[in-house]
Write a protein that holds these residues in place. Structure first.
Motif, PDB file in Angstrom:
ATOM      1  N   ARG A  86      58.086 -27.795 -13.412  1.00  0.00           N
ATOM      2  CA  ARG A  86      58.844 -26.909 -14.302  1.00  0.00           C
ATOM      3  C   ARG A  86      57.929 -26.323 -15.371  1.00  0.00           C
ATOM      4  O   ARG A  86      58.023 -25.136 -15.711  1.00  0.00           O
ATOM      5  N   GLN A  87      57.053 -27.163 -15.912  1.00  0.00           N
ATOM      6  CA  GLN A  87      56.109 -26.673 -16.917  1.00  0.00           C
ATOM      7  C   GLN A  87      55.212 -25.593 -16.325  1.00  0.00           C
ATOM      8  O   GLN A  87      54.979 -24.549 -16.949  1.00  0.00           O
ATOM      9  N   THR A  88      54.708 -25.840 -15.119  1.00  0.00           N
ATOM     10  CA  THR A  88      53.856 -24.844 -14.465  1.00  0.00           C
ATOM     11  C   THR A  88      54.607 -23.535 -14.303  1.00  0.00           C
ATOM     12  O   THR A  88      54.083 -22.452 -14.611  1.00  0.00           O
ATOM     13  N   GLY A  89      55.843 -23.618 -13.816  1.00  0.00           N
ATOM     14  CA  GLY A  89      56.631 -22.413 -13.600  1.00  0.00           C
ATOM     15  C   GLY A  89      56.877 -21.646 -14.876  1.00  0.00           C
ATOM     16  O   GLY A  89      56.715 -20.416 -14.923  1.00  0.00           O
ATOM     17  N   ARG A  90      57.247 -22.366 -15.945  1.00  0.00           N
ATOM     18  CA  ARG A  90      57.539 -21.690 -17.209  1.00  0.00           C
ATOM     19  C   ARG A  90      56.292 -21.043 -17.800  1.00  0.00           C
ATOM     20  O   ARG A  90      56.330 -19.891 -18.257  1.00  0.00           O
ATOM     21  N   VAL A  91      55.171 -21.789 -17.804  1.00  0.00           N
ATOM     22  CA  VAL A  91      53.949 -21.262 -18.408  1.00  0.00           C
ATOM     23  C   VAL A  91      53.426 -20.072 -17.608  1.00  0.00           C
ATOM     24  O   VAL A  91      53.068 -19.027 -18.182  1.00  0.00           O
ATOM     25  N   VAL A  92      53.401 -20.207 -16.276  1.00  0.00           N
ATOM     26  CA  VAL A  92      52.935 -19.090 -15.446  1.00  0.00           C
ATOM     27  C   VAL A  92      53.863 -17.893 -15.621  1.00  0.00           C
ATOM     28  O   VAL A  92      53.416 -16.740 -15.686  1.00  0.00           O
ATOM     29  N   GLY A  93      55.171 -18.138 -15.729  1.00  0.00           N
ATOM     30  CA  GLY A  93      56.119 -17.053 -15.924  1.00  0.00           C
ATOM     31  C   GLY A  93      55.863 -16.299 -17.219  1.00  0.00           C
ATOM     32  O   GLY A  93      55.873 -15.055 -17.249  1.00  0.00           O
TER      33      GLY A  93
END
Length: 822
Positions: free
Chosen positions: A694-701
Motif C-alpha cells: 500500500r505504501q508503494t502504491g501511494r508513494v508511486v501514485g
C-alpha cells in the motif's frame, strides 16, 4: 562581471514572469520530490549501521528442502550457533533470540497489581546479547545484566510506562507471574533497527528452547554470529566459511535427523538439503524478500530501487522542462544575442551569462523546494510510514546533496540552452529579427518532450498495475472469510477456565461461533515432517512431506468459514485424535488422487499415523507473498505436539462487533481480572500484511502525479511560445475564415503526435518493469491490454487538456492585434 550577469538575469526573470514561474515551479517540484525520496532511501539503506561492529554481525539463515518443500527461513535450530563457534575460529561469538508469545508484564505496588499489560515486543536472548548487539545502555552493565535468570532489561520508554521515570535499576516487574529485577535500562531503539524490543529476558527461562537444544530441525530461534574482523572484511572468506557448513551438518545433525525418523544420508538421497548461509546484519532490512521471517519492519530492495529511479526521472523531467522552455523562448532572445555578438561579446561570455541564469533559477527552485518539503513532510511520513523531520535535511550529507543537486540541476538544465542560444548567426538574426530553428534543434526539443511523456506514461501504467495487484490480493478468494472475526489473544492465561469462557461467549446473541487454535492465518504454524502412505493406484507419491499445521477444536472450520472441498470437518461423532484435514497444496505435493482415508505417518515420537478426513481450500498461512505451503489441521485431542492455545477466534454477526467486544471484555475480567484483555481482528491482520505494498502504491501514485504535473508545465510553456511564434499566421488564417477548432487543431496536432510516440516508447518499458515487480508475488494479476490503453488515453487526455487551454486562448484572440503591425 558576475554581478552584471546577475543583474541581467534578474531583469529577464522579472520581465518574463510567466516563463520564470513555470520554470521555477517545475524545478522546485522536481527537486522537492528528489529530496523526499532521498530521505526515504537514505533511511532504508542505513538500517542497523548505527550499531558498533554492525559490519561483523551476520544472521544464520536456513535454505533447505524436506519432503519436496523448499524452506528459506531466517530461523535456525538452537545448537547451530554454539557449534559454529566451537568448530570454526572465524566465528568469535554467537547469540540467539527467541520470541515468546504474548507475555503478561505487571507492576506490583503494596502487594497489589496496579499496572498490567500484554507485551508482544519482548525478546528472550542469550546472556551475551548486548555484547554482540551494542545498543546504548543508559544504566546497568551490558556484560552482566542478563546473567541471572530473574533479570530483565527494558528501554527508557518502557521504564517511564511502568514507573514514570528511567531511574528504575533494581526495581521489580512480574513477567508471566514471576518476579524479575531490572538490571539495565537501554536508550530507546532507533527506528532504523531491524531488531525491535521493549524487554530483554534470559533465554534460559524458556524450557521449550532448552528442551529442543538437541534438535537441528526445530526452527524457532534466530542465531547471529560475530565474525573475526579480518574475515568479515573479505567477502570471499565469508563464502569460504559457508562452504564448511555442509560438513558441520553431516557431523553434528545426523543424530537429530535419526531421532525424527529421517536418517541423514537417506534424507540426502531423496533430494533433500539442509544448508546454512550467513546474511550480513546490514542486508537484512532490504534483502529478505525471499525469506520467511518474523521481522515486521522489513523494507524491500525492489521498492527502494523503484523510488530511486522515480526520483531521478522526476528531477530530469524538471531539467528537460527548463531546456525546452529556454530553447523555445530563444525566438524572443535572438536579437539580444545578435546585438551582444555584434558589439564584441565572446561566445564564452554568453555561455557564462546563460549558465548564471539557469543556476539562479536552480537556486530559487531549491529554496522553493525546501519550503515544499517542509510543508509536505507530514503527509509524506504518513504515506511512507516514516517519521522524518526538517532537521533530517540539515545533516552534513543531506546538505551536500542539496548543494550538489542545485549546481548539477542548474548546469544540466542550462547547458543545452546556453550552447544553443550562443550558436545563432548574428547577421541572420538581426536581419530577420527571428530565429529559424534548425531541424537538429527541433529534433532535440521534440525528443525531450517524448522523453517527458514516455516517463509519465510508464509511471501511470506502473501505478495502475500496483493498485491492481493490491486490489487483487485483497479481494481474491482467500479460502476463508476474514470479515467479522474477533481474535482474542493470550487465552492460554485462562488455564482451566478457557472452555467455560468460550461457552459463555457462545451464549451471546452477537456471537455465532468460537474456536481455540494454536495459531491463526498469517501467523505461521507448527512445522514437522511426515511420511505419506504409498499406494499402488497413485504414481510418484512423495516419500516425505513437510507439513505446517494448527491444532484446534471442532469449531475452527465453521468459525473462519474455511472451505472444505472434500470429506468432513472434525466432529464429536467421530474419534478424531488421529485425524488430519489437509489443504489442496499438501494433496498436490503428495500426489494422491483421492486423499480421503489415506494416512500420514509421523516418524518421530510413537510413529502415529493420521487419517485424512477432509481437504480444505488453500489460504495464506504464513505471508501474503509466500507460495502456498502444505498445511493441515489436527484436532486438540491428538496432542500431536505440545504448544499452548493462545488464540480464540470468535465469529460475530455483521454489525455487532462493538457489542460483542464489550461483552467479551466484561467476561474476560470475570475469568482473568489480573490479565489484560487483548484482541485483534482477522481482517486487520490481512490489511497489515499489505502495508508495504500500500505504501508503494501511494508513494508511486503521488510522484506519478508530480511527474505528470511537471510534464504538463513544460507542455503548457511550449504551447504558449508556439502560439506566440505563430501569432501572425493565426491572425491571417482567422481573417481568411479559419474556425477556432481548426486553429486549435493546428497548434495541438504536433504536440499530440509527440505524446503518441511517447506512449509507444513508455509502454514496453513499463511492461518489462512491472513483469519483474509482479514476480515478487506468488499469486498475481496478468498485465492486460486495457491497462496500457487506459494509461495512454489518460496521458493523451492530460496533454490535450494542457495544450488546448493555450491553443483556445490563441485562437480566440482578435486577429487585428497580431496583424496591425504588418
Amino acid at each position: 562581471m558576475f554581478f552584471n550577469y546577475l543583474k541581467i538575469t534578474l531583469r529577464n526573470l522579472w520581465r518574463n514572469q510567466v516563463y520564470s514561474a513555470v520554470n521555477i515551479l517545475g524545478l522546485a517540484v522536481g527537486i522537492a520530490s528528489f529530496l523526499l525520496i532521498t530521505l526515504f532511501v537514505k533511511d532504508e539503506l542505513n538500517f542497523d549501521r548505527f550499531l558498533p561492529g554492525a559490519d561483523r554481525i551476520y544472521q544464520v539463515n536456513l535454505f533447505g528442502n524436506f519432503g519436496g518443500t523448499e524452506l528459506k527461513v531466517n530461523a535456525s535450530p538452537p545448537p547451530v550457533g554454539r557449534t559454529m563457534q566451537t568448530d570454526y575460529p572465524e566465528v568469535e561469538a554467537y547469540t540467539r533470540t527467541f520470541e515468546p508469545i504474548d507475555v503478561v508484564v505487571q507492576r506490583e505496588q503494596g502487594g497489589k497489581i496496579d499496572k498490567s499489560f500484554t507485551e508482544a515486543n519482548i525478546l528472550a536472548v542469550d546472556s551475551n546479547f548486548l555484547d554482540v548487539f551494542r545498543f546504548p545502555v543508559l544504566a546497568g552493565q551490558a556484560v552482566s545484566c542478563l546473567r541471572e535468570p530473574t533479570s530483565v532489561v527494558i528501554t527508557e520508554t518502557t521504564a517511564r510506562k511502568y514507573f514514570g521515570t528511567p531511574d528504575v535499576l533494581g526495581r521489580t516487574l512480574k513477567i508471566n507471574g514471576n518476579p524479575h529485577q531490572i538490571t539495565a535500562v537501554l536508550a530507546d531503539l532507533p527506528t532504523r533497527s531491524t531488531l525491535q524490543f521493549d524487554f530483554l529476558t534470559p533465554l534460559k527461562n524458556y524450557q521449550v528452547v532448552t528442551y529442543f537444544d538437541w534438535s537441528w530441525v526445530w526452527l524457532n530461534v534466530n542465531t547471529f554470529v560475530r565474525l573475526a574482523p579480518q574475515v568479515a572484511a573479505q567477502p570471499e572468506r565469508v563464502r569460504a566459511l559457508e562452504a564448511k557448513f555442509p560438513q558441520m551438518v553431516r557431523t553434528h545433525a545426523a543424530q537429530a535427523f535419526a531421532r525424527i525418523g529421517q536418517p541423514l544420508e537417506e534424507f540426502y538421497r531423496k533430494g533433500g538439503h539442509w544448508d546454512f548461509r550467513l546474511q550480513p546484519l546490514t542486508d537484512i532490512h532490504l534483502h529478505s524478500a525471499d525469506l520467511s521471517t518474523g521481522f515486521t519492519n522489513l523494507g524491500d530492495a525492489g521498492q527502494t530501487r523503484t523510488f530511486v529511479v522515480v526520483a531521478l526521472f522526476i528531477v530530469v523531467l524538471a531539467c528537460v522542462n527548463f531546456m525546452n522552455l529556454s530553447t523555445a523562448r530563444s525566438v524572443r532572445r535572438a536579437k539580444e544575442v545578435g546585438v551582444r555578438k555584434v558589439l564584441g561579446s565572446q561566445k564564452t561570455a554568453l555561455i557564462r551569462q546563460f549558465l548564471t541564469e539557469s543556476l539562479l533559477y536552480s537556486v530559487l527552485g531549491t529554496l522553493l523546494a525546501l519550503m515544499l518539503v517542509s510543508l509536505s513532510m507530514p503527509l509524506f511520513n504518513q504515506l511512507a510510514g516514516k517519521a522524518f523531520t526538517t532537521n533530517d535535511l540539515l545533516t552534513p550529507d543531506l546538505l551536500a546533496v542539496i548543494l550538489g543537486l542545485t549546481v548539477v540541476v542548474g548546469l544540466l538544465a542550462g547547458s543545452y540552452p546556453a550552447f544553443y542560444l550562443t550558436a545563432f548567426n548574428p547577421i541572420e538574426t538581426l536581419k530577420n529579427g527571428l530565429l529559424k530553428t534548425a531541424p537538429a534543434h527541433r529534433l532535440v526539443r521534440n525528443g525531450l518532450v517524448v522523453f517527458q511523456f514516455a516517463v509519465s506514461t510508464a509511471l501511470i501504467i506502473g501505478t495502475v498495475v500496483v493498485f491492481g495487484q493490491l486490489r487483487y490480493s485483497q479481494t481474491k478468494d482467500l479460502g476463508l472469510d476474514k470479515e467479522n472475526v474477533l481474535v482474542i489473544t493470550n487465552v492460554n492465561r485462562l488455564n482451566a477456565g478457557g472452555e467455560a469462557f468460550r461457552q459463555e461467549l457462545k451464549r451471546f446473541p452477537e456471537v455465532l461461533n468460537a474456536s481455540f487454535t494454536t495459531s491463526i492465518p498469517l501467523k505461521g504454524g507448527f512445522g514437522d515432517f511426515y511420511v505419506p502412505q504409498q499406494t499402488k493406484t497413485d504414481r510418484q507419491v512423495a516419500k516425505d512431506l513437510t507439513l505446517y499445521s494448527f491444532m484446534t477444536d471442532y469449531d475452527l472450520v465453521p468459525t473462519l468459514k474455511i472451505k472444505l472441498l472434500k470429506g468432513r470437518n472434525f466432529s464429536p461423532d467421530f474419534s478424531d485424535s488421529l485425524s488430519v484435514i489437509l489443504n489442496e497444496t499438501a494433496v498436490k505435493t503428495i500426489g494422491w488422487k483421492d486423499p480421503i482415508g489415506k494416512t500420514l505417518m509421523y516418524p518421530g515420537g510413537r510413529r502415529e499415523s493420521y487419517t485424512v478426513v477432509g481437504v480444505m481450500k488453500d489460504f495464506d498461512m504464513q505471508t501474503v507473498r509466500s507460495p502456498m505451503v502444505s498445511f493441515g489441521l489436527f484436532h486438540t485431542s491428538s496432542k500431536s505436539y505440545t504448544v499452548p492455545n493462545p488464540y480464540l477466534a470468535v465469529r460475530v454477526r455483521g454489525g455487532s462487533l462493538e457489542a460483542a467486544l464489550k461483552r467479551a471484555e466484561a467476561q474476560w475480567k470475570r475469568f482473568a481480572p489480573d490479565t489484560p484483555f487483548d484482541y485483534t481482528f482477522l481482517d486487520n491482520e490481512f490489511a497489515q500484511a499489505y502495508r508495504t505494498d500500500r505504501q508503494t502504491g501511494r508513494v508511486v501514485g503521488i510522484f506519478t502525479a508530480l511527474a505528470i504535473f511537471i510534464a504538463c508545465l513544460g507542455l503548457f510553456g511550449l504551447t504558449t511560445f508556439a502560439a506566440e511564434q505563430r501569432m501572425k499566421e493565426i491572425g491571417v488564417r482567422k481573417v481568411l475564415g479559419a474556425s477556432v477548432a481548426s486553429v486549435v487543431l493546428l497548434l495541438s496536432k504536433d504536440f499530440l503526435k509527440l505524446v503518441l510516440i511517447a506512449i509507444a516508447v513508455g509502454a514496453p518499458i513499463a511492461w518489462y518493469g512491472m513483469q519483474r515487480w509482479l514476480k515478487n508475488f506468488a499469486y498475481r494479476i496478468d498485465l492486460e491490454w486495457w491497462m496500457f490503453a487506459g494509461a495512454g488515453g489518460l496521458a493523451v487526455g492530460i496533454a490535450l487538456l494542457t495544450v488546448s487551454f493555450q491553443s483556445v486562448r490563441a485562437a480566440l484572440m482578435n486577429p487585428v492585434k497580431s496583424l496591425r503591425s504588418e
